[in-house]
Design an enzyme around this catalytic site. Structure first.
Site, mmCIF file in Angstrom:
data_model
loop_
_atom_site.group_PDB
_atom_site.id
_atom_site.type_symbol
_atom_site.label_atom_id
_atom_site.label_comp_id
_atom_site.label_asym_id
_atom_site.label_seq_id
_atom_site.Cartn_x
_atom_site.Cartn_y
_atom_site.Cartn_z
ATOM 1 N N ASP A 40 -1.594 -8.209 -0.097
ATOM 2 C CA ASP A 40 -1.053 -7.198 0.533
ATOM 3 C C ASP A 40 0.536 -7.348 0.860
ATOM 4 O OD1 ASP A 40 -1.924 -4.373 2.138
ATOM 5 O OD2 ASP A 40 -0.330 -5.349 2.978
ATOM 6 N N TYR A 45 9.024 -5.656 3.072
ATOM 7 C CA TYR A 45 9.049 -7.266 3.279
ATOM 8 C C TYR A 45 9.695 -7.972 2.556
ATOM 9 C CZ TYR A 45 4.149 -5.737 4.900
ATOM 10 O OH TYR A 45 3.205 -5.159 5.644
ATOM 11 N N LYS A 70 3.865 -1.048 -0.874
ATOM 12 C CA LYS A 70 4.222 0.025 -0.286
ATOM 13 C C LYS A 70 5.427 0.879 -0.486
ATOM 14 C CE LYS A 70 1.222 -2.117 3.403
ATOM 15 N NZ LYS A 70 1.640 -3.583 3.223
ATOM 16 N N HIS A 103 4.204 3.881 3.393
ATOM 17 C CA HIS A 103 4.250 2.872 4.516
ATOM 18 C C HIS A 103 4.178 3.534 5.676
ATOM 19 C CE1 HIS A 103 5.425 -1.266 4.976
ATOM 20 N NE2 HIS A 103 4.803 -1.031 5.992
#
Ligand code: A2P
Length: 250
Positions: A40, A45, A70, A103
């Site tokens: 994930d 990120y 996401k 998200h």
């Protein structure tokens, strides 16, 4: 699962706050070597390239890995869902993702959802879902779209159960994935004496007890670690179980 009837492994590796580069490449590879088949990540990120590299380095076939990423808030607000999605695919080095999530429910998420439904119909995404949606967001989504989100990824841990929202989702046949399942980075959860006691009784660690607790309460859990030993340990949770009293104590 939800939109597609595909399966999702109930335990996965989360890579929040794992920086692009060796740390993420190694974490993903170690996880896949240890038996994980679910990773994930998220555009925000900033580590999608390394996730892709770790997947390739592991030698595990792409089709055997359940990969989630996401759509970030800025892209939702700017109406760049399709562009952002293809940028993620490009960084990951893959032609599809298994699960694509909104998200956060920021302004414009309704339009983003429509674009995601199109991408889903074009077989670029095997399932679509949301993250950090509260009940009223899910109700609005239900009112505007015939496509049910496969999952809602929300915060939940023994310190913040979020049980009402979880029960609501399960009632609507929306799978729940939990983030910060171990209480998050810098948390105090794993030092809790009750957890330590239960862990000792099973010859397991507090983290393993918490992961087992999530599995038994029926949510999908994606603990994060950048340490090989912990990544392995967090997957070694299928040879014991918690009884009702232990479940309640956690
Ligand atoms: P690290 O990456 O240094 O191993 P969450 O999944 O709730 O976000 O929490 C993850 C946090 O818990 C991270 O800071 C991670 O640190 C730590 N962690 C993950 N697995 C374990 C474990 N088995 N034992 C102790 N700490 C762990």
């Amino acid at each position: 699962m939800g939109t597609t009837g595909i399966g999702i492994p109930q335990l996965g590796l989360g890579v929040f706050q794992t920086p692009e580069g060796k740390e993420t490449v190694d974490s993903v590879r170690w996880a896949l070597e240890a038996g994980y088949r679910h990773i994930d990540t998220a555009a925000v990120y900033g580590n999608e390239r390394s996730v892709g590299e770790g997947m390739r380095e592991s030698g595990v076939l792409r089709r055997d890995i359940f990969l989630t990423t996401k759509l970030w808030n800025d892209d939702i607000r700017a109406g760049r869902t399709e562009e952002a999605f293809y940028e993620s695919l490009d960084r990951l080095g893959t032609s599809y993702v298994d699960l694509y999530l909104i998200h956060w429910p920021v302004d414009g998420w309704q339009r983003a959802w429509e674009v995601m439904v199109d991408l889903y119909h074009q077989h670029r995404i095997r399932a679509i879902g949301v993250s950090n949606f509260q009940r009223h967001h899910l109700e609005e989504l239900r009112a505007i779209s015939a496509v049910r989100p496969a999952v809602d990824q929300i915060e939940s841990s023994p310190q913040f159960l979020n049980q009402e929202l979880i029960d609501y989702c399960h009632g609507k046949r929306i799978h729940v994935e939990v983030w910060s399942p171990l209480g998050g980075t810098g948390g105090t959860l794993l030092k809790d004496p009750i957890l330590q006691q239960i862990a000792e009784a099973h010859g397991k660690s507090p983290a393993q007890v918490v992961i087992r607790w999530h599995l038994q309460r029926g949510v999908i859990v994606i603990p994060k670690s950048t340490h090989e030993e912990r990544i392995r340990q967090n997957f070694d949770v299928f040879d014991f179980s918690l009884d009702d009293a232990e479940m309640a104590a956690v």
